[in-house]
Design a protein around this motif. Sequence first.
Motif: not given
Length: 121
Positions: A40, A88-91, A116, A118
């Motif tokens: 992240a 919060e899994d965005t990374a 990516q 998102t």
Amino acid sequence: QVQLVESGGGLVQTGESLRLSCAASGRVFSIDAMAWYLQAPGKQRELVARIVSGGSTNYADSVKGRFTISRDNAKNMVYLQMNSLKPEDTAVYYCNADVSSSSWSRVRNYWGQGTQVTVSS
């Protein structure tokens, strides 16, 4: 040389699913462990899930019950099925593999370029 190429990332909404794929190509004789990591913004890269050649798996606590790692040894591929995605899994998600290029060469660790993911709220 060995290349790992990820695919399947994108933009989804909370609760939706994505499936990441990673293909190993080049001088691949055998692959031991394969794994997915995430990074992240502003944070260190961390393990998401790992699968060894025999099929045993382990997961980060944050994804247990939501993500599933699998592999196709015949195709030199590893997958990450991600369900019930959260912001919060965005990374950036990276594929990682321990690869031997011949029966006499040592195992080397390789990374993909990342894909990516998102998740919007």
